[in-house]
Design a protein around this motif. Structure first.
Motif, short mmCIF file in Angstrom:
data_model
loop_
_atom_site.label_atom_id
_atom_site.label_comp_id
_atom_site.label_asym_id
_atom_site.label_seq_id
_atom_site.Cartn_x
_atom_site.Cartn_y
_atom_site.Cartn_z
N ASP A 145 26.01 3.80 -36.22
CA ASP A 145 26.61 2.46 -36.23
C ASP A 145 25.72 1.39 -35.59
OD1 ASP A 145 28.93 3.50 -37.41
OD2 ASP A 145 29.72 4.08 -35.45
N ASP A 146 24.52 1.78 -35.16
CA ASP A 146 23.61 0.84 -34.50
C ASP A 146 22.65 0.26 -35.53
OD1 ASP A 146 21.83 -0.56 -32.92
OD2 ASP A 146 21.79 0.97 -31.34
N GLU A 147 22.79 -1.03 -35.83
CA GLU A 147 21.95 -1.67 -36.84
C GLU A 147 20.55 -1.98 -36.34
OE1 GLU A 147 23.98 -5.06 -38.34
OE2 GLU A 147 25.62 -3.89 -39.25
N ASP A 148 20.35 -1.98 -35.03
CA ASP A 148 19.01 -2.19 -34.46
C ASP A 148 18.70 -1.05 -33.50
OD1 ASP A 148 16.56 -3.31 -33.86
OD2 ASP A 148 17.37 -4.73 -32.38
N PHE A 149 18.78 0.16 -34.01
CA PHE A 149 18.64 1.36 -33.20
C PHE A 149 17.28 1.40 -32.50
CE2 PHE A 149 18.33 6.25 -33.41
CZ PHE A 149 18.80 6.36 -32.12
N ALA A 150 16.19 1.21 -33.26
CA ALA A 150 14.86 1.27 -32.67
C ALA A 150 14.67 0.17 -31.61
CB ALA A 150 13.79 1.15 -33.75
N GLY A 151 15.17 -1.02 -31.90
CA GLY A 151 15.04 -2.11 -30.94
C GLY A 151 15.74 -1.81 -29.62
N HIS A 152 16.89 -1.21 -29.70
CA HIS A 152 17.62 -0.88 -28.47
C HIS A 152 16.92 0.21 -27.67
CE1 HIS A 152 21.44 -2.61 -30.52
NE2 HIS A 152 20.84 -3.53 -29.79
N LEU A 153 16.33 1.18 -28.37
CA LEU A 153 15.58 2.22 -27.65
C LEU A 153 14.37 1.61 -26.94
CD1 LEU A 153 15.66 5.23 -30.16
CD2 LEU A 153 16.94 4.98 -28.02
N ARG A 154 13.73 0.65 -27.58
CA ARG A 154 12.60 -0.02 -26.93
C ARG A 154 13.07 -0.79 -25.70
NH1 ARG A 154 11.12 -0.98 -32.42
NH2 ARG A 154 12.00 -3.09 -32.31
N GLU A 155 14.24 -1.42 -25.78
CA GLU A 155 14.78 -2.15 -24.64
C GLU A 155 15.06 -1.22 -23.45
OE1 GLU A 155 18.23 -4.25 -25.92
OE2 GLU A 155 17.12 -5.65 -27.19
N PHE A 156 15.35 0.05 -23.73
CA PHE A 156 15.59 1.02 -22.67
C PHE A 156 14.28 1.51 -22.04
CE2 PHE A 156 19.61 2.11 -25.17
CZ PHE A 156 20.39 1.26 -24.39
#
Length: 355
Positions: A145-156
């Motif tokens: 359900d995460d439309e910006d999955f890669a972006g959120h992992l980078r933010e972590f």
């Protein structure tokens, strides 16, 4: 004072490592990741001992621990590399270090989670760590359900690795050219005039499907180029390429981790695949299909680049009558079979013996 019973050791250890359940084998990879952070730079034998000995009330886990460590190195959770300037004086020539937290996208909503998050069980926040799938050789996180999955992992704080950078696939060449390249390297090595105690080579006459049974001592009349291993005073056996004449090593080239983290065993296994192909006894991949999945079964180990390539689309597991297999429920794996033919010169065999 509380007395801990052997039956409770797995449960308590699992809780400290953030692992669900108390299956002993499921503890080994998380324990190795944490231990690599605590001990690095260290040898593989030190890391295995550090993890296996405290769990000894549950049985002798050294072989299982070594197998799990090889998965972690193969997929990029732990780096095998040469010692560097600044390491302690007693650091071995080849050491292990934890890889920094990173990820590789497997699909738009699924990623491999790699590396070591320090003393924490995972480099991810707790709510995402709880969703990690630990079943295979590498951790998988699925967020449909995460439309910006890669972006959120980078933010972590995780580094995104491109697929090709992670795969590290070598150039395509013929088996004959690959063997010729290694002969050239071996010919540049100094001549050897002394005996090499306990040297073992891969038997070119033994079927490639029985990997463990291929290792033996050199025979008196043998000559030519062989993949070999030899013991060292400290640590595991050294991988090498050797030229034999009348069963005696005349040249020997030890294999070391490359600057791009290619393991010595990866170099050796690809060379052996080329030698087998040149001798017209290529290594085989057995293809079976059932109503739900396509399975690729292997009788010997694969270099890490091949395992990674298959892991992008299939799941690795143990299976009868093979060393391991990769299975996919979403396709026929034709692209992956063609890859194995081009890069490892393997022969595809359909279940039942059809090529």
């Amino acid at each position: 004072m509380r007395v801990i019973q052997p039956a409770d050791i797995a449960t308590i250890t699992a809780a400290s490592l953030g692992v669900r359940g108390g299956n002993v084998r499921d503890l080994l990879k998380p324990a190795l990741r944490r231990a690599s952070y605590l001990l690095a730079p260290c040898s593989a034998s030190d890391l295995i001992r550090f993890v296996a000995e405290p769990l000894s009330p549950l049985g002798d886990l050294r072989e299982e621990t070594e197998a799990e460590l090889q998965d972690l190195i193969a997929y990029g959770d732990i780096f095998e590399m040469r010692r560097i300037d600044g390491d302690p004086w007693d650091t071995p020539n080849v050491v292990l270090r934890p890889a920094p937290p990173a990820f590789v996208m497997r699909s738009k909503t699924q990623a491999f989670i790699l590396g070591v998050g320090g003393d924490y069980p995972s480099p991810l926040p707790a709510e995402l760590s709880a969703s990690l799938d630990y079943a295979g050789p590498v951790r998988i996180l699925d967020c449909p359900d995460d439309e910006d999955f890669a972006g959120h992992l980078r933010e972590f704080g995780l580094t995104q690795l491109g697929e090709q950078a992670w795969l590290r696939i070598p150039p395509v060449t013929s088996a004959a050219d690959h063997v010729a390249d290694w002969r050239k390297r071996l010919n540049a090595a100094p001549s050897n005039t002394s005996a090499v105690p306990d040297l073992e080579v891969i038997d070119p006459t033994c079927p490639p499907s029985f990997y463990a049974g291929r290792w033996r001592a050199p025979r008196q009349a043998e000559a030519g180029l062989f993949v070999a291993r030899r013991p060292q005073v400290f640590g595991g056996k050294l991988w090498c390429v050797v030229e034999l004449d009348a069963g005696q090593p005349t040249r020997l080239l030890d294999l070391h981790p490359s600057d791009v983290f290619i393991r010595p065993c990866d170099q050796a296994w690809r060379l052996q695949a080329a030698l087998d192909a040149v001798q017209e006894t290529p290594q085989q991949v057995v293809i079976t299909e059932d109503a739900a999945s396509t399975h690729l079964s292997f009788g010997g180990p694969l270099p890490s680049f091949a395992e990674r390539k298959l892991a992008l689309v299939a799941t690795k597991s143990r299976a009868p009558q093979c060393l391991f297999r990769f299975s996919s429920s979403t396709g026929s794996l034709q692209e992956e079979i063609a890859f194995l033919q081009s890069i490892l010169w393997m022969q595809p065999i359909r279940d039942g013996g059809k090529r």
